[in-house]
Design an enzyme around this catalytic site. Structure first.
Site, PDB file in Angstrom:
ATOM      1  N   HIS A 141      -9.244 -24.248  27.745  1.00  0.00           N
ATOM      2  CA  HIS A 141      -9.439 -23.117  28.647  1.00  0.00           C
ATOM      3  C   HIS A 141      -8.429 -23.176  29.776  1.00  0.00           C
ATOM      4  O   HIS A 141      -7.993 -24.245  30.181  1.00  0.00           O
ATOM      5  CB  HIS A 141     -10.872 -23.061  29.187  1.00  0.00           C
ATOM      6  CG  HIS A 141     -11.357 -24.318  29.831  1.00  0.00           C
ATOM      7  ND1 HIS A 141     -11.694 -25.449  29.112  1.00  0.00           N
ATOM      8  CD2 HIS A 141     -11.569 -24.624  31.129  1.00  0.00           C
ATOM      9  CE1 HIS A 141     -12.099 -26.401  29.942  1.00  0.00           C
ATOM     10  NE2 HIS A 141     -12.033 -25.929  31.179  1.00  0.00           N
ATOM     11  N   HIS A 143      -7.664 -22.004  33.645  1.00  0.00           N
ATOM     12  CA  HIS A 143      -8.216 -21.534  34.918  1.00  0.00           C
ATOM     13  C   HIS A 143      -7.164 -20.656  35.587  1.00  0.00           C
ATOM     14  O   HIS A 143      -6.010 -21.081  35.731  1.00  0.00           O
ATOM     15  CB  HIS A 143      -8.510 -22.713  35.858  1.00  0.00           C
ATOM     16  CG  HIS A 143      -9.546 -23.661  35.362  1.00  0.00           C
ATOM     17  ND1 HIS A 143     -10.838 -23.647  35.837  1.00  0.00           N
ATOM     18  CD2 HIS A 143      -9.477 -24.653  34.446  1.00  0.00           C
ATOM     19  CE1 HIS A 143     -11.524 -24.615  35.234  1.00  0.00           C
ATOM     20  NE2 HIS A 143     -10.721 -25.237  34.385  1.00  0.00           N
TER      21      HIS A 143
END
Length: 155
Positions: A141, A143
């Site tokens: 992922h 950010h």
């Protein structure tokens, strides 16, 4: 003279940022979560968000990626961008050549989300990897963090 003062202000902001711009240090529980997390084939919290089993505030979605607001934001804007299919990509260190397309899609989506969020003055992209990188969810992922002055070096 004004130009020199401005340059000194910019340089000093990297050395000693004003109190109202300082980022809170990482809590012990975040570090503990990262140190106890382990990669597995079991569904992650992100898989549950993708499957709508856990609610999230989605800001962007297409057939390949999902972007949603972080529930513990570290800045006024803090969005996570994830691939909808893990395909063994639990972290950046696990990337293989076959992942190049989705890695590019994650970064391009981060750019789209930053623009959508009005982060025209800049933003930061962070990818945590492994225990020392404070990765607590083993589903790659990105950010997208912004809406305030970032400091250097990062924590």
């Amino acid at each position: 003279m004004k130009r020199i003062e401005k340059r000194v202000q910019v340089v000093s902001s990297h050395l000693s940022p004003p109190v109202h711009f300082r980022q809170a240090s990482m809590t012990t529980s975040e570090k503990d979560a990262a140190l106890t997390a382990v990669p597995s084939d079991s569904p992650t919290i992100f898989d549950k968000i993708i499957n709508k089993e856990i609610p999230s505030t989605v800001v962007f979605e297409d057939d390949k990626v999902l972007a949603f607001r972080d529930i513990a934001p570290q800045a006024p804007t803090h969005i996570l961008v994830i691939p909808k299919v893990r395909d063994g990509l639990t972290g950046l260190s696990k990337a293989e050549e076959r992942h190049c397309e989705i890695l590019g899609r994650l970064l391009y989506t981060a750019k789209l989300v930053a623009k959508q969020e009005g982060l025209d003055d800049g933003f930061r992209i962070v990818i945590n990897d492994g225990p020392s990188g404070c990765q607590s969810v083993y589903h790659i992922h990105v950010h997208v963090i912004g809406g305030r002055q970032m400091n250097w070096p990062p924590g």
